[in-house]
Design a protein around this motif. Sequence first.
Motif, PDB file in Angstrom:
ATOM      1  N   MET A 132       0.815  -1.160   0.088  1.00  8.97           N
ATOM      2  CA  MET A 132       0.174   0.022  -0.023  1.00  8.97           C
ATOM      3  C   MET A 132       0.934   1.438   0.078  1.00  8.97           C
ATOM      4  SD  MET A 132      -2.587   1.084   3.017  1.00  8.97           S
ATOM      5  CE  MET A 132      -3.582  -0.197   2.863  1.00  8.97           C
ATOM      6  N   THR A 133       0.725   2.358  -0.910  1.00 11.22           N
ATOM      7  CA  THR A 133       1.375   3.240  -1.030  1.00 11.22           C
ATOM      8  C   THR A 133       0.650   4.104  -0.029  1.00 11.22           C
ATOM      9  OG1 THR A 133       2.128   2.779  -3.279  1.00 11.22           O
ATOM     10  CG2 THR A 133       2.107   5.170  -2.617  1.00 11.22           C
ATOM     11  N   VAL A 134       1.426   5.023   0.747  1.00 13.27           N
ATOM     12  CA  VAL A 134       0.794   6.317   1.563  1.00 13.27           C
ATOM     13  C   VAL A 134       1.532   7.443   0.838  1.00 13.27           C
ATOM     14  CG1 VAL A 134       0.490   6.989   3.971  1.00 13.27           C
ATOM     15  CG2 VAL A 134       0.748   4.706   3.603  1.00 13.27           C
ATOM     16  N   LEU A 135       0.569   8.423   0.846  1.00 12.00           N
ATOM     17  CA  LEU A 135       0.950   9.770   0.287  1.00 12.00           C
ATOM     18  C   LEU A 135       1.280  10.620   1.659  1.00 12.00           C
ATOM     19  CD1 LEU A 135      -1.265  10.289  -2.710  1.00 12.00           C
ATOM     20  CD2 LEU A 135       0.610   9.114  -2.745  1.00 12.00           C
ATOM     21  N   ALA A 136       2.280  11.270   1.283  1.00 17.45           N
ATOM     22  CA  ALA A 136       2.679  12.025   2.411  1.00 17.45           C
ATOM     23  C   ALA A 136       2.104  13.226   3.176  1.00 17.45           C
ATOM     24  CB  ALA A 136       4.156  12.586   2.092  1.00 17.45           C
ATOM     25  N   SER A 137       1.404  14.065   2.209  1.00 19.66           N
ATOM     26  CA  SER A 137       0.443  15.083   2.379  1.00 19.66           C
ATOM     27  C   SER A 137      -0.972  14.867   2.318  1.00 19.66           C
ATOM     28  CB  SER A 137       0.952  16.260   1.537  1.00 19.66           C
ATOM     29  OG  SER A 137       0.087  17.228   2.176  1.00 19.66           O
ATOM     30  N   ALA A 138      -1.578  15.207   3.481  1.00 22.07           N
ATOM     31  CA  ALA A 138      -3.070  15.221   3.531  1.00 22.07           C
ATOM     32  C   ALA A 138      -3.751  16.426   3.640  1.00 22.07           C
ATOM     33  CB  ALA A 138      -3.396  14.409   4.653  1.00 22.07           C
ATOM     34  N   THR A 139      -3.055  17.586   3.337  1.00 17.85           N
ATOM     35  CA  THR A 139      -3.543  18.960   3.778  1.00 17.85           C
ATOM     36  C   THR A 139      -3.659  19.658   2.142  1.00 17.85           C
ATOM     37  OG1 THR A 139      -2.724  18.896   5.777  1.00 17.85           O
ATOM     38  CG2 THR A 139      -3.237  20.841   4.987  1.00 17.85           C
ATOM     39  N   ILE A 140      -4.771  20.333   1.936  1.00 19.01           N
ATOM     40  CA  ILE A 140      -4.695  21.131   0.888  1.00 19.01           C
ATOM     41  C   ILE A 140      -3.897  22.429   0.992  1.00 19.01           C
ATOM     42  CG2 ILE A 140      -6.412  22.318  -0.492  1.00 19.01           C
ATOM     43  CD1 ILE A 140      -6.650  19.522  -1.228  1.00 19.01           C
ATOM     44  N   PRO A 141      -3.224  23.077   0.076  1.00 22.80           N
ATOM     45  CA  PRO A 141      -2.519  24.186   0.368  1.00 22.80           C
ATOM     46  C   PRO A 141      -3.488  25.334   0.509  1.00 22.80           C
ATOM     47  CG  PRO A 141      -1.749  22.787  -1.850  1.00 22.80           C
ATOM     48  CD  PRO A 141      -3.007  22.251  -1.293  1.00 22.80           C
ATOM     49  N   ALA A 142      -2.958  26.350   1.219  1.00 27.65           N
ATOM     50  CA  ALA A 142      -3.791  27.481   1.567  1.00 27.65           C
ATOM     51  C   ALA A 142      -4.152  28.281   0.381  1.00 27.65           C
ATOM     52  CB  ALA A 142      -2.489  28.359   2.535  1.00 27.65           C
ATOM     53  N   ILE A 162      -4.155   5.931   4.879  1.00 33.46           N
ATOM     54  CA  ILE A 162      -5.189   6.148   3.796  1.00 33.46           C
ATOM     55  C   ILE A 162      -4.199   6.786   2.611  1.00 33.46           C
ATOM     56  CG2 ILE A 162      -6.827   8.257   2.927  1.00 33.46           C
ATOM     57  CD1 ILE A 162      -7.638   8.587   5.901  1.00 33.46           C
ATOM     58  N   ASP A 163      -4.736   6.077   1.391  1.00 31.52           N
ATOM     59  CA  ASP A 163      -3.933   6.636   0.197  1.00 31.52           C
ATOM     60  C   ASP A 163      -4.879   7.524  -0.618  1.00 31.52           C
ATOM     61  OD1 ASP A 163      -3.051   6.740  -2.332  1.00 31.52           O
ATOM     62  OD2 ASP A 163      -2.187   4.667  -2.373  1.00 31.52           O
ATOM     63  N   TRP A 164      -4.565   8.581  -0.775  1.00 27.13           N
ATOM     64  CA  TRP A 164      -5.634   9.778  -1.421  1.00 27.13           C
ATOM     65  C   TRP A 164      -5.956   9.493  -2.601  1.00 27.13           C
ATOM     66  CZ3 TRP A 164      -7.860  12.114   2.459  1.00 27.13           C
ATOM     67  CH2 TRP A 164      -7.385  11.847   3.412  1.00 27.13           C
ATOM     68  N   TRP A 178      -7.262   6.635  -3.650  1.00 31.03           N
ATOM     69  CA  TRP A 178      -8.557   6.095  -3.506  1.00 31.03           C
ATOM     70  C   TRP A 178      -9.898   6.939  -3.713  1.00 31.03           C
ATOM     71  CZ3 TRP A 178      -7.135   3.496   1.908  1.00 31.03           C
ATOM     72  CH2 TRP A 178      -6.201   2.667   1.838  1.00 31.03           C
ATOM     73  N   PHE A 179      -9.431   8.261  -3.444  1.00 27.22           N
ATOM     74  CA  PHE A 179     -10.498   9.181  -3.337  1.00 27.22           C
ATOM     75  C   PHE A 179     -10.914   9.886  -4.864  1.00 27.22           C
ATOM     76  CE2 PHE A 179      -9.754   8.761   0.812  1.00 27.22           C
ATOM     77  CZ  PHE A 179     -10.938   8.983   1.558  1.00 27.22           C
ATOM     78  N   ASP A 180      -9.983   9.459  -5.879  1.00 26.69           N
ATOM     79  CA  ASP A 180     -10.303  10.054  -7.090  1.00 26.69           C
ATOM     80  C   ASP A 180     -11.786   9.524  -7.547  1.00 26.69           C
ATOM     81  OD1 ASP A 180      -7.618  10.895  -7.130  1.00 26.69           O
ATOM     82  OD2 ASP A 180      -7.037   9.524  -8.639  1.00 26.69           O
ATOM     83  N   GLY A 181     -12.372  10.551  -7.993  1.00 29.16           N
ATOM     84  CA  GLY A 181     -13.874  10.162  -8.292  1.00 29.16           C
ATOM     85  C   GLY A 181     -14.894  10.095  -7.270  1.00 29.16           C
ATOM     86  N   VAL A 182     -14.601   9.956  -5.940  1.00 24.15           N
ATOM     87  CA  VAL A 182     -15.425   9.753  -5.042  1.00 24.15           C
ATOM     88  C   VAL A 182     -16.177  10.666  -4.456  1.00 24.15           C
ATOM     89  CG1 VAL A 182     -15.340   8.955  -2.699  1.00 24.15           C
ATOM     90  CG2 VAL A 182     -14.045   7.757  -4.377  1.00 24.15           C
ATOM     91  N   ALA A 183     -17.546  10.563  -4.354  1.00 24.37           N
ATOM     92  CA  ALA A 183     -18.079  11.721  -3.864  1.00 24.37           C
ATOM     93  C   ALA A 183     -18.706  11.529  -2.263  1.00 24.37           C
ATOM     94  CB  ALA A 183     -19.549  12.008  -4.754  1.00 24.37           C
ATOM     95  N   THR A 184     -18.899   9.843  -2.088  1.00 27.31           N
ATOM     96  CA  THR A 184     -19.202   9.522  -0.929  1.00 27.31           C
ATOM     97  C   THR A 184     -18.334   8.414  -0.146  1.00 27.31           C
ATOM     98  OG1 THR A 184     -21.553  10.182  -1.383  1.00 27.31           O
ATOM     99  CG2 THR A 184     -21.353   8.883   0.314  1.00 27.31           C
ATOM    100  N   VAL A 185     -17.970   8.808   0.891  1.00 33.37           N
ATOM    101  CA  VAL A 185     -17.438   7.866   1.415  1.00 33.37           C
ATOM    102  C   VAL A 185     -17.765   7.142   2.970  1.00 33.37           C
ATOM    103  CG1 VAL A 185     -15.794   9.397   2.723  1.00 33.37           C
ATOM    104  CG2 VAL A 185     -14.901   7.080   2.640  1.00 33.37           C
ATOM    105  N   ARG A 227      -8.462  17.636   4.281  1.00 35.31           N
ATOM    106  CA  ARG A 227      -8.425  17.740   2.829  1.00 35.31           C
ATOM    107  C   ARG A 227      -9.810  17.846   1.822  1.00 35.31           C
ATOM    108  NH1 ARG A 227      -4.327  15.540  -0.113  1.00 35.31           N
ATOM    109  NH2 ARG A 227      -4.609  14.855  -2.121  1.00 35.31           N
ATOM    110  N   PHE A 228     -11.047  17.707   2.866  1.00 36.94           N
ATOM    111  CA  PHE A 228     -12.261  18.038   2.299  1.00 36.94           C
ATOM    112  C   PHE A 228     -13.161  18.623   3.078  1.00 36.94           C
ATOM    113  CE2 PHE A 228     -10.635  13.820   0.845  1.00 36.94           C
ATOM    114  CZ  PHE A 228     -10.716  13.835  -0.257  1.00 36.94           C
ATOM    115  N   THR A 229     -13.923  19.469   2.365  1.00 33.80           N
ATOM    116  CA  THR A 229     -15.233  20.109   3.290  1.00 33.80           C
ATOM    117  C   THR A 229     -16.165  18.750   3.304  1.00 33.80           C
ATOM    118  OG1 THR A 229     -14.749  22.196   2.171  1.00 33.80           O
ATOM    119  CG2 THR A 229     -16.997  21.737   3.149  1.00 33.80           C
TER     120      THR A 229
END
Length: 326
Positions: free
Chosen positions: A1-11, A266-268, A270-277, A300-302
């Motif tokens: 499983m690949t884990v992406l380092a950053s989970a935060t959207i840039p300011a 979490i591998d981000w 996975w969220f490509d095209g995801v509207a509901t988790v 990362r999300f609202t």
Amino acid sequence: MTVLASATIPAGLAKPDLAVLVAAPRGFCAGVDRAIHIVELALERYGAPVYVRHEIVHNRFVVDSLKAKGAVFVEELDEVPEGVPVVFSAHGVPKSVPAAAEMRNMNYLDATCPLVSKVHRQAERLVEAGRHILFIGHQGHPEVIGTFGQVPDGAMTLIETLADAQTVTVANPDDLGFLTQTTLSVDDTSDMVAELQRRFPAIIGPKGDDICYATSNRQAAVKAMAPRCDLVLVIGATNSSNSQRLREVAEREGAAAYLIQRAVNIDWRWFDGVATVGITAGASAPEVLVQEVLARLADRFTLTTENITTAVEQVVFKLPRALVAS
């Protein structure tokens, strides 16, 4: 499983919307809560170290938290020194384990889930009645090892799959019983039981379902939630049977599903095209890990969050008298 380092959207960049469905019931069941409390109370009463045979429950966060308080985890009793208390895990142990502890005059506490102990007593009664047991479960799981260890060798045959149920041969079809591990897939187990009953009409089983209330309830909540989800995250350990079954249930309901131990897994992508988790947790995963995942998603999300509640659990199991006596 690949884990992406950053989970935060840039300011300065707007967070994308994400609907989050949170299953209830989820997380700790009464048996897990009792087992952890037994270790904590033993540490309070006897002081550190308190030894625990096998992981008290299948969750690394829980095990590490108890280690930090003074619990020492071992696989066998011969690793436990003289004069210190030892706790048996929630999954149950073969009869040979407490017998060995008594031979050494060890102070031991049995944290076996009462619903697992019920299966042990059922196995004993079936064998006493002269019946061979077909036991539905997973090879090598501690609960299966513990249950097989309640009866003489050769008294039980393991059934792992529907194919096993379709092909198993027995010496006397009129003297059979069946039992099941408590943390199985409700649907898969039902299929296997039905096949055994079809092939062996005289087989007898437990009066009630051996699959525990917590396993059934958590699977029912995922069944209600997953059809609305593009993705389901199950929080739990890879060696947790009930957590793996939740992932399978979600996949059968049409959602992509992943088992993660912590938010960091979490591998981000996975969220490509995801509207509901959807979010759920196995019976040995504490609520703090659910909140950790939700907090990471919120970075990362609202989020728009909805609880999917299919049952309310109020089960509480008694503690060993040795720990509650004044």
